[in-house]
Design an enzyme around this catalytic site. Structure first.
Site, PDB file in Angstrom:
ATOM      1  N   ARG A  63      25.617  38.475  39.456  1.00  0.00           N
ATOM      2  CA  ARG A  63      25.023  38.458  38.118  1.00  0.00           C
ATOM      3  C   ARG A  63      25.226  37.075  37.511  1.00  0.00           C
ATOM      4  O   ARG A  63      25.958  36.253  38.055  1.00  0.00           O
ATOM      5  CB  ARG A  63      25.711  39.493  37.219  1.00  0.00           C
ATOM      6  CG  ARG A  63      27.233  39.293  37.149  1.00  0.00           C
ATOM      7  CD  ARG A  63      27.903  40.285  36.223  1.00  0.00           C
ATOM      8  NE  ARG A  63      29.337  40.310  36.397  1.00  0.00           N
ATOM      9  CZ  ARG A  63      30.200  39.460  35.865  1.00  0.00           C
ATOM     10  NH1 ARG A  63      29.745  38.459  35.126  1.00  0.00           N
ATOM     11  NH2 ARG A  63      31.504  39.580  36.055  1.00  0.00           N
ATOM     12  N   LYS A  82      33.658  45.381  48.149  1.00  0.00           N
ATOM     13  CA  LYS A  82      34.598  44.302  48.477  1.00  0.00           C
ATOM     14  C   LYS A  82      34.991  44.302  49.942  1.00  0.00           C
ATOM     15  O   LYS A  82      35.229  43.246  50.539  1.00  0.00           O
ATOM     16  CB  LYS A  82      35.828  44.402  47.581  1.00  0.00           C
ATOM     17  CG  LYS A  82      35.545  44.074  46.122  1.00  0.00           C
ATOM     18  CD  LYS A  82      36.793  44.177  45.281  1.00  0.00           C
ATOM     19  CE  LYS A  82      36.521  43.736  43.842  1.00  0.00           C
ATOM     20  NZ  LYS A  82      35.455  44.486  43.181  1.00  0.00           N
ATOM     21  N   GLU A 100      46.875  44.251  51.190  1.00  0.00           N
ATOM     22  CA  GLU A 100      46.623  42.820  51.140  1.00  0.00           C
ATOM     23  C   GLU A 100      47.885  42.063  50.751  1.00  0.00           C
ATOM     24  O   GLU A 100      48.780  42.613  50.107  1.00  0.00           O
ATOM     25  CB  GLU A 100      45.539  42.484  50.093  1.00  0.00           C
ATOM     26  CG  GLU A 100      44.152  42.956  50.450  1.00  0.00           C
ATOM     27  CD  GLU A 100      43.124  42.531  49.416  1.00  0.00           C
ATOM     28  OE1 GLU A 100      43.531  42.088  48.314  1.00  0.00           O
ATOM     29  OE2 GLU A 100      41.926  42.640  49.706  1.00  0.00           O
TER      30      GLU A 100
END
Length: 472
Positions: A317, A121, A215
């Protein structure tokens, strides 16, 4: 490049295994299906026998036993592995092993390097920021220094105050974590140092890495996704639109998905919703081109009430909800779009064969996840036996299920109690919602637990949430 002669091992179970088998049959490909002792009554075995014969079925000990799966691949002569979703689908080490072993095979998904690079990430955020793609405000690398962490947190609190947020919150996250592990909230600087140290120590104990991310906490957001498809060249990605996945359980598990992600044609928003959809699509394609993305994938976004989009992550995916995007799409006027079929075809080396100009969209799709769960008790899984699953066939509803329709089915406690996916199409949001409610109210889903109590499902929850789909 021809895909003739390939045999695809399906390293998954349930509904997604059924859909991969059907896609292989459409493409004229042989397949190998797996099952465990706990799954021996699943309807995906019935489909395997019908489409591939008894020889297509192999029993394994565990869907997460890579050695067992690869042993079956060798015994059966499989030339490719499709991981479905979950299990090994985003495990770059497994993808690398499949492609680099002595008897190498195709991994039907992105290349292992892409899975590795976008599965990180922090790396994804760094790539996005370099391209001018908005990400959640905060650090784009693991922070190990307490003073630097405090400076970042202070700037985030100040930023939120300037945005008019009355109760600013920052998230303190273990950078090596995942799946919601090692995350805490902090509401002011007075508590930040204590929170930072706790998460840092937790991360060191749990992941052997004391790196921490800081964050901004975003409240009251909509969860949107962009569906991307690209062939092995990695140079020609196209998008199959957006979808909204904001109806979730308290544990943030999706329950309803709607395509497209907003409906400015019939609903009013406090921001330019059409522009937001265009922006997140353009941003997603820019990252796909930059990293040479080479299969099917999903770019996940959060959109604030002010219409500000922030990239969360990339899922490398096929997603559960791929069908709701396919149901509103056409390629050169052909409505028979199947993203799993596309994934297999390009995963085996065929060129995409069309451009963005060839893809068009029409109507609204709603996907309902039908799950055996008690939504009045924290969405707890319901354990028992399905006695009846019936619905009225209509040209606007598609059902995907591994629940046998000709016999009772004991839900295996070893796996999630997901029973079926229902995809509804309508010419606009109003018609899709009306049809969705008609389907849910007509659906017959009955069973009992070991004490004889009637089954619990999420159907009442789905009916309730249909009323306000795509409103923000």
């Amino acid at each position: 490049m021809s895909i003739d002669g390939h045999k695809v091992l399906i390293a998954n179970r349930g509904e997604i295994a059924v859909r991969i088998m059907e896609a292989c049959a459409d493409l004229g490909l042989d397949f190998v299906a797996l099952y465990t002792a706990e799954d021996s009554a699943s309807g995906h075995l019935d489909v395997a026998r019908r489409l591939g014969g008894e020889k297509s079925l192999y029993r394994i000990h565990n869907y997460l036993d890579a050695g067992d799966i690869l042993s079956v691949a060798d015994e059966s002569g499989a030339t490719a592995i499709h991981p479905g979703y979950g299990f090994f689908s985003e495990n770059y080490r497994f993808a690398r092993r499949v492609t680099q072993r002595d008897r190498s095979m195709n991994f039907i998904g992105p290349s292992w390097e892409v899975i590795r690079d976008l599965g990180d990430k922090i790396n994804t955020k760094r790539i996005a920021r370099a391209l001018g793609v908005p990400t959640v405000p905060g650090s784009d690398r693991a922070i190990y220094d307490e003073l630097e962490a405090e400076a970042i947190a202070e700037s985030l609190f100040e930023f939120q105050v300037k945005m008019g947020i009355k109760k600013p919150v920052v998230l303190v996250k273990a950078s090596a974590g995942g799946g919601g592990m090692g995350i805490d909230e902090c509401e002011d600087m007075a508590r930040f140092r204590q929170t930072y140290r706790r998460i840092r120590n937790y991360s060191l104990r749990t992941f052997n890495d004391e790196g921490v991310l800081i964050e901004q906490r975003v409240f009251n957001f909509n969860h949107l996704e962009v569906q991307i498809v690209s062939d092995r060249s990695g140079t020609n990605p196209v998008h199959f639109g957006t979808r909204n996945c904001s109806v979730q359980s308290p544990g943030l598990q999706k329950r309803i998905e709607v395509a497209p992600g907003f409906w400015p044609e019939g609903l009013s928003y406090s921001f330019d919703a059409a522009k937001v959809l265009d922006d997140i699509t353009r941003y997603s394609l820019s990252i796909a081109k930059e990293i040479k993305y080479d299969n099917v994938g999903t770019w996940e976004w959060i959109v604030t009430p002010n219409g500000e989009p922030f990239l969360m992550e990339v899922n490398t995916r096929i997603q559960v909800e791929n069908g709701v995007s396919a149901c509103i799409a056409s390629v050169r006027g052909d409505r028979d779009v199947n993203l799993i079929r596309e994934q297999i075809r390009i995963g085996l080396g065929e060129p995409l064969g069309y451009t963005q100009d060839d893809v068009s969209f029409d109507g609204v799709g709603i996907e309902y996840r039908l799950i055996a769960e008690d939504t009045t008790s924290g969405f707890a899984p319901w354990v028992g036996r399905i006695e009846e699953l019936k619905w009225t066939g209509r040209d606007w509803v598609t059902m995907h299920t591994h629940v046998p329709l000709d016999r009772a089915y004991q839900i295996p406690t070893e796996y999630d109690p997901n029973l079926a996916l229902a995809i509804i199409w309508g010419k606009d949001l109003a018609e899709a919602k009306q049809r969705g409610l008609e389907f849910l109210n007509d659906l017959k889903l009955n069973g009992a637990d070991s004490a004889g109590h009637p089954m619990k499902s999420n159907i009442p929850f789905l009916i309730e949430k249909t009323a306000n789909l795509l409103e923000f």
